[in-house]
Scaffold this motif. Structure first.
Motif, PDB file in Angstrom:
ATOM      1  N   ASP A  83      -6.843  41.353  15.543  1.00  0.00           N
ATOM      2  CA  ASP A  83      -6.940  41.896  14.174  1.00  0.00           C
ATOM      3  C   ASP A  83      -6.195  41.012  13.178  1.00  0.00           C
ATOM      4  O   ASP A  83      -6.691  40.737  12.087  1.00  0.00           O
ATOM      5  CB  ASP A  83      -6.357  43.317  14.125  1.00  0.00           C
ATOM      6  N   ALA A  84      -5.001  40.583  13.574  1.00  0.00           N
ATOM      7  CA  ALA A  84      -4.210  39.735  12.673  1.00  0.00           C
ATOM      8  C   ALA A  84      -4.941  38.421  12.420  1.00  0.00           C
ATOM      9  O   ALA A  84      -4.968  37.914  11.291  1.00  0.00           O
ATOM     10  CB  ALA A  84      -2.823  39.479  13.267  1.00  0.00           C
ATOM     11  N   GLN A 133      -8.202  37.929  12.475  1.00  0.00           N
ATOM     12  CA  GLN A 133      -9.318  38.220  11.568  1.00  0.00           C
ATOM     13  C   GLN A 133      -8.852  38.269  10.116  1.00  0.00           C
ATOM     14  O   GLN A 133      -9.453  37.658   9.237  1.00  0.00           O
ATOM     15  CB  GLN A 133      -9.928  39.591  11.919  1.00  0.00           C
ATOM     16  N   ARG A 134      -7.775  39.014   9.895  1.00  0.00           N
ATOM     17  CA  ARG A 134      -7.272  39.154   8.517  1.00  0.00           C
ATOM     18  C   ARG A 134      -6.872  37.801   7.963  1.00  0.00           C
ATOM     19  O   ARG A 134      -7.192  37.452   6.831  1.00  0.00           O
ATOM     20  CB  ARG A 134      -6.071  40.113   8.486  1.00  0.00           C
ATOM     21  N   ALA A 189       0.415  36.841   6.890  1.00  0.00           N
ATOM     22  CA  ALA A 189      -0.597  35.990   6.255  1.00  0.00           C
ATOM     23  C   ALA A 189      -0.090  35.313   4.977  1.00  0.00           C
ATOM     24  O   ALA A 189      -0.387  34.138   4.747  1.00  0.00           O
ATOM     25  CB  ALA A 189      -1.843  36.822   5.964  1.00  0.00           C
ATOM     26  N   ARG A 233      -9.966  35.677   7.143  1.00  0.00           N
ATOM     27  CA  ARG A 233     -10.656  36.075   5.903  1.00  0.00           C
ATOM     28  C   ARG A 233      -9.894  35.567   4.685  1.00  0.00           C
ATOM     29  O   ARG A 233     -10.484  35.109   3.709  1.00  0.00           O
ATOM     30  CB  ARG A 233     -10.813  37.602   5.851  1.00  0.00           C
ATOM     31  N   ARG A 234      -8.564  35.628   4.754  1.00  0.00           N
ATOM     32  CA  ARG A 234      -7.748  35.128   3.627  1.00  0.00           C
ATOM     33  C   ARG A 234      -7.933  33.618   3.453  1.00  0.00           C
ATOM     34  O   ARG A 234      -8.047  33.118   2.338  1.00  0.00           O
ATOM     35  CB  ARG A 234      -6.261  35.437   3.883  1.00  0.00           C
TER      36      ARG A 234
END
Ligand SMILES: [Zn+2]
Length: 238
Positions: free
Chosen positions: A21-22, A24-25, A71, A28-29
């Motif tokens: 999950d981390a 993915q985030r 992030a 995307r950033r």
């Protein structure tokens, strides 16, 4: 060509689903921030590659699982923010002080490396911002050749330029080319093959040849390496 965000997990991660999950985030950033079609985020448990970013053959971020959730700081480090790197470093399970760039001194007596880095980055599309510093004088007397620049690519990258180049006799375009060469090491990291490490891959050499000062920089180095070695030896033994 990569589109969207692809997350790869490598090594022994305490929670693979959290790491995914981390990743993915973070991906995307990155895509938004750098206007990319896509990117790959490799979340690892590798202490020697806690944060590395490369653009070829496609954008890929390597990040240690303990840093992936942060992030904002990860993106800031890619933009050259050393404070963000210090914050991240302290979040590693146990941090290695050797991996931290020492204080940088980019402004020399004659040449300003920050300014040269700024102009050299313009020769590359999407060049990362990498801190650059004058290196220390070596303690050993050099023999026939000098390593004019070096670049660490594990952890936060840092480029060091040999202090013998900070001299009126060394043209700024030559120092600029050395900075460019080291910057290419960040864009095209060494390829690790089964039997050997390729420090200057083909893609590296092709990008280097496209630089307008390539030929005259090689010629200048051939003609002046003797003087540089002598100057360095005098400094070390004197
Ligand atoms: Zn090189």
């Amino acid at each position: 060509m990569l589109s969207g965000v692809e997350v790869r997990l490598r090594g022994a991660l305490p929670s693979p689903s959290d790491a995914h999950d981390a990743g993915q985030r973070l991906g995307r950033r990155l895509v938004l921030r750098h206007a990319l079609d896509g990117c790959r985020v490799t979340v690892n448990a590798n202490k020697r590659r806690v944060l590395a970013w490369r653009l070829e053959p496609f954008p890929e971020l390597f990040v240690h699982w303990s840093l992936a959730p942060w992030a904002d700081d990860v993106l800031a480090v890619l933009d050259g923010d050393r404070q963000a790197w210090i914050r991240l470093r302290d979040r590693l399970p146990s941090h290695d002080p050797e991996a931290v760039p020492t204080d940088t001194r980019p402004r020399g007596r004659v040449h300003d490396l920050t300014e040269l880095m700024r102009t050299q980055r313009e020769w590359l599309t999407r060049a990362p911002e990498v801190p650059v510093t004058w290196g220390r004088w070596p303690r050993m007397v050099p023999r026939r050749t000098l390593r004019l620049g070096s670049c660490t690519t594990s952890g936060a990258p840092l480029i060091r330029i040999h202090p013998v180049l900070d001299h009126e006799d060394v043209p700024d375009w030559f120092v600029g080319f050395v900075v460019f060469h080291e910057l290419l090491h960040v864009v095209f990291p060494p390829l690790v093959g089964a039997s050997r490490r390729v420090v200057h891959p083909r893609s590296f050499r092709m990008a280097e040849r496209r630089h307008p000062d390539h030929a005259r920089a090689l010629a200048w180095e051939r003609r002046h390496v003797g003087t540089l070695v002598r100057r360095c030896a005098e400094r070390v033994s004197g």
